[in-house]
Design a protein around this motif. Structure first.
Motif, PDB file in Angstrom:
ATOM      1  N   GLN A  12      -3.625   0.863  -3.047  1.00  0.00           N
ATOM      2  CA  GLN A  12      -3.523  -0.517  -2.590  1.00  0.00           C
ATOM      3  C   GLN A  12      -3.226  -1.381  -3.802  1.00  0.00           C
ATOM      4  O   GLN A  12      -4.002  -1.393  -4.767  1.00  0.00           O
ATOM      5  CB  GLN A  12      -4.820  -0.960  -1.932  1.00  0.00           C
ATOM      6  N   LYS A  67      -6.396  -3.030 -13.503  1.00  0.00           N
ATOM      7  CA  LYS A  67      -7.807  -3.140 -13.099  1.00  0.00           C
ATOM      8  C   LYS A  67      -8.048  -4.450 -12.366  1.00  0.00           C
ATOM      9  O   LYS A  67      -7.607  -5.514 -12.804  1.00  0.00           O
ATOM     10  CB  LYS A  67      -8.712  -3.053 -14.329  1.00  0.00           C
ATOM     11  N   SER A 113      -7.609   5.355  -3.375  1.00  0.00           N
ATOM     12  CA  SER A 113      -8.570   5.943  -2.451  1.00  0.00           C
ATOM     13  C   SER A 113      -7.974   7.203  -1.855  1.00  0.00           C
ATOM     14  O   SER A 113      -6.782   7.444  -1.956  1.00  0.00           O
ATOM     15  CB  SER A 113      -8.951   4.949  -1.349  1.00  0.00           C
ATOM     16  N   ARG A 132      -6.752  -5.246  -9.612  1.00  0.00           N
ATOM     17  CA  ARG A 132      -5.620  -5.517  -8.718  1.00  0.00           C
ATOM     18  C   ARG A 132      -5.302  -4.328  -7.824  1.00  0.00           C
ATOM     19  O   ARG A 132      -4.879  -4.496  -6.694  1.00  0.00           O
ATOM     20  CB  ARG A 132      -4.368  -5.864  -9.538  1.00  0.00           C
ATOM     21  N   THR A 187      -6.293  -0.439  -6.129  1.00  0.00           N
ATOM     22  CA  THR A 187      -7.389   0.419  -5.699  1.00  0.00           C
ATOM     23  C   THR A 187      -6.824   1.740  -5.210  1.00  0.00           C
ATOM     24  O   THR A 187      -5.969   1.757  -4.320  1.00  0.00           O
ATOM     25  CB  THR A 187      -8.203  -0.225  -4.574  1.00  0.00           C
ATOM     26  N   ARG A 246       0.859  -1.188   0.000  1.00  0.00           N
ATOM     27  CA  ARG A 246       0.000   0.000   0.000  1.00  0.00           C
ATOM     28  C   ARG A 246       0.886   1.225   0.000  1.00  0.00           C
ATOM     29  O   ARG A 246       1.667   1.447   0.929  1.00  0.00           O
ATOM     30  CB  ARG A 246      -0.944   0.033   1.194  1.00  0.00           C
ATOM     31  N   TYR A 255      -8.595   3.478 -13.931  1.00  0.00           N
ATOM     32  CA  TYR A 255      -7.380   2.691 -13.818  1.00  0.00           C
ATOM     33  C   TYR A 255      -6.831   2.330 -15.186  1.00  0.00           C
ATOM     34  O   TYR A 255      -7.573   2.177 -16.160  1.00  0.00           O
ATOM     35  CB  TYR A 255      -7.661   1.386 -13.062  1.00  0.00           C
ATOM     36  N   ALA A 303      -3.555   5.100 -11.913  1.00  0.00           N
ATOM     37  CA  ALA A 303      -4.899   5.267 -11.366  1.00  0.00           C
ATOM     38  C   ALA A 303      -5.123   6.730 -11.031  1.00  0.00           C
ATOM     39  O   ALA A 303      -4.177   7.449 -10.705  1.00  0.00           O
ATOM     40  CB  ALA A 303      -5.089   4.407 -10.116  1.00  0.00           C
ATOM     41  N   THR A 313     -13.164   6.989  -9.967  1.00  0.00           N
ATOM     42  CA  THR A 313     -11.812   6.476 -10.190  1.00  0.00           C
ATOM     43  C   THR A 313     -11.671   5.919 -11.599  1.00  0.00           C
ATOM     44  O   THR A 313     -12.655   5.523 -12.229  1.00  0.00           O
ATOM     45  CB  THR A 313     -11.477   5.366  -9.196  1.00  0.00           C
TER      46      THR A 313
END
Length: 120
Positions: A81, A64, A70, A66, A68, A19, A59, A49, A57
């Motif tokens: 992440q 995509k 935020s 895999r 994320t 992360r 990507y 992203a 959002t």
């Protein structure tokens, strides 16, 4: 003026997770579009992203499902992440903030980058 500081990079085995965090100072992050880019040796920097102020959002096709992205506006921080990492994802990951300013146009800022290495 916005200062961006990335953290969270490192060495991970293929299939593992990391992360990344991007802490912003100097401005209110919620007013900016935020994004993660990456640049591998010998390759151009590419968008990984992006998240806009409303939470929408998008990507790169290669990540995509895999990755994320935020944001925590209260902490002025954006996260990426990354799960199920592949060796081809190894790169320096950069945080980017941009917004449109009437007059100057698009204004953007970059962090210093954080290295992600994925061993096979």
């Amino acid at each position: 003026q916005v200062q961006l500081v990335e953290s969270g990079g490192g060495l991970v085995q293929a299939g593992g997770s990391l992360r990344l965090s991007c802490a912003a100072s100097g401005s209110i992050l919620s007013t900016y579009r935020m994004a993660w880019y990456r640049q591998a040796p010998g390759k151009q920097r590419e968008l990984v992203a992006r998240i806009i102020s409303g939470g929408t959002t998008n990507y790169a096709d290669s990540v995509k499902g895999r990755f994320t992205i935020s944001r925590d506006n209260a902490k002025n921080t954006v996260y990426l992440q990354m799960n199920s990492l592949k060796p081809e994802y190894a790169a320096v990951y950069y945080c980017n903030a941009d917004r449109y300013v009437f007059g100057p146009g698009w204004v953007d800022y970059w962090g210093q980058g954080t290295q992600v290495t994925v061993s096979s």
